[in-house]
Scaffold this active site. Structure first.
Site: not given
Ligand code: NAD
Ligand code: 0WE
Length: 262
Positions: A155, A162
């Site tokens: 990720y 995020k």
């Protein structure tokens, strides 16, 4: 009971029927909200327009959120069309594909800039552009992933984006508090959308997710839509700056072991 009657909601990030934005749209529609859409650009027009038409939505505007002038244009158009807005949903994320595999330290300067610009800064940019149009009692909502708090292999820079997005939720909640506008995020478990398609190891991750999660159930866009209705309705009147998990309880685990193998 209709929870969003009399409220106007603008939804950014609709790509197709699998989009989290579409799950939110359907739930908002069922709860009586007046809707408007913004999508990334011309390449998506042929997908987004029919979806909008199916619900009788006529406000459908392109906006590449990496461009200040496009954000300003869509905000002006919204003011002209609706006057005031109650709800703004940001369901947008992007990183170059090559950044989502291999070691995080290989992230390029430009790849980092792009991922944080589109996935994190754009929420703040939209908040600024719509600030003077937001009615008291209104809400801003974005979608995040647990990879911003903990390590999700591959990720990578999206996790860093995020983390910035979640911190922005808290700072924006502080800024908008006096105006009685709430700012929250939903942290969604893995869902097979366009943004998850072809991601390295997604299938394996999705499989073990349902094996380990307390509820042992997949996450659907309808699940996200239902929580979005709650967070943007007066039911959540005193909740702001929060990251609400919709992940079958996966994030609470400290020692993930499949059921029956304890
Ligand atoms: P999706 O591909 O349907 O939605 C992503 C949207 O971002 C698309 O509509 C795309 O057009 C838009 N976008 C990308 N760059 C843009 C730009 N420059 N300007 C405007 N729009 C742009 O996939 P999704 O899974 O529905 O993603 C929505 C959000 O949910 C993202 O923030 C994603 O990180 C987050 N999320 C997804 C999952 C998952 O497993 N699918 C889990 C947690 C969080
Ligand atoms: O936020 C996301 C999707 C993020 C994403 C995905 C892509 C794939 C295609 C952002 N940009 C791109 N760019 C592309 O070119 N998710 C939470 C879904 C997701 O993506 C992952 C995951 C999970 C979960 C990537 C690696 C590891 C896990």
């Amino acid at each position: 009971m209709k929870l969003l009657e009399g409220k106007t909601a603008l939804i950014f990030g609709l790509a197709n029927k699998r989009s989290i934005a579409w799950g939110i749209t359907q739930a908002f529609h069922q709860h009586g909200a007046q809707l408007g859409f913004s999508y990334a650009g011309e390449a998506l027009e042929h997908r987004v327009k029919p979806l909008a038409e199916s619900l009788g939505v006529t406000f459908v505007e392109p906006c590449d959120v990496s461009k200040d002038d496009e954000i300003e244009r869509v905000a002006a158009k919204a003011r002209e069309t609706f006057g005031e807005v109650d709800i703004l949903v940001h369901s947008i994320g992007f990183a170059n594909r090559e950044e989502l595999q291999g070691p995080y330290y290989n992230t390029s300067r430009e790849g980092f800039r792009l991922a944080l610009d589109i996935s994190a800064y754009s929420f703040t940019a939209l908040a600024k552009a719509f600030q003077s149009m937001l009615r008291p009692g209104g809400a801003l909502l974005t979608i995040t992933y647990n990879g911003g708090e903990r390590v999700a292999p591959n990720y990578n820079v999206m996790g860093v984006a995020k983390a910035a997005l979640e911190a922005s939720v808290r700072y924006l909640a502080y800024d908008f508090g006096p105006q009685n506008v709430r700012v929250n995020a939903i942290s969604a478990g893995p869902i097979r959308t366009l943004a998850a398609a072809g991601v390295a190891g997604f299938k394996v991750m999705h499989r073990q997710f349902t094996d380990y999660a307390p509820l042992q159930q997949e996450i659907t866009i309808e699940d996200i839509g239902n929580t979005a209705v709650y967070l943007c309705s007066d039911l959540a009147a005193k909740t702001t700056g929060e990251i609400v998990f919709v992940d079958s309880g996966y994030n609470i685990l400290g020692v993930p072991i499949p059921r029956g193998k304890e």
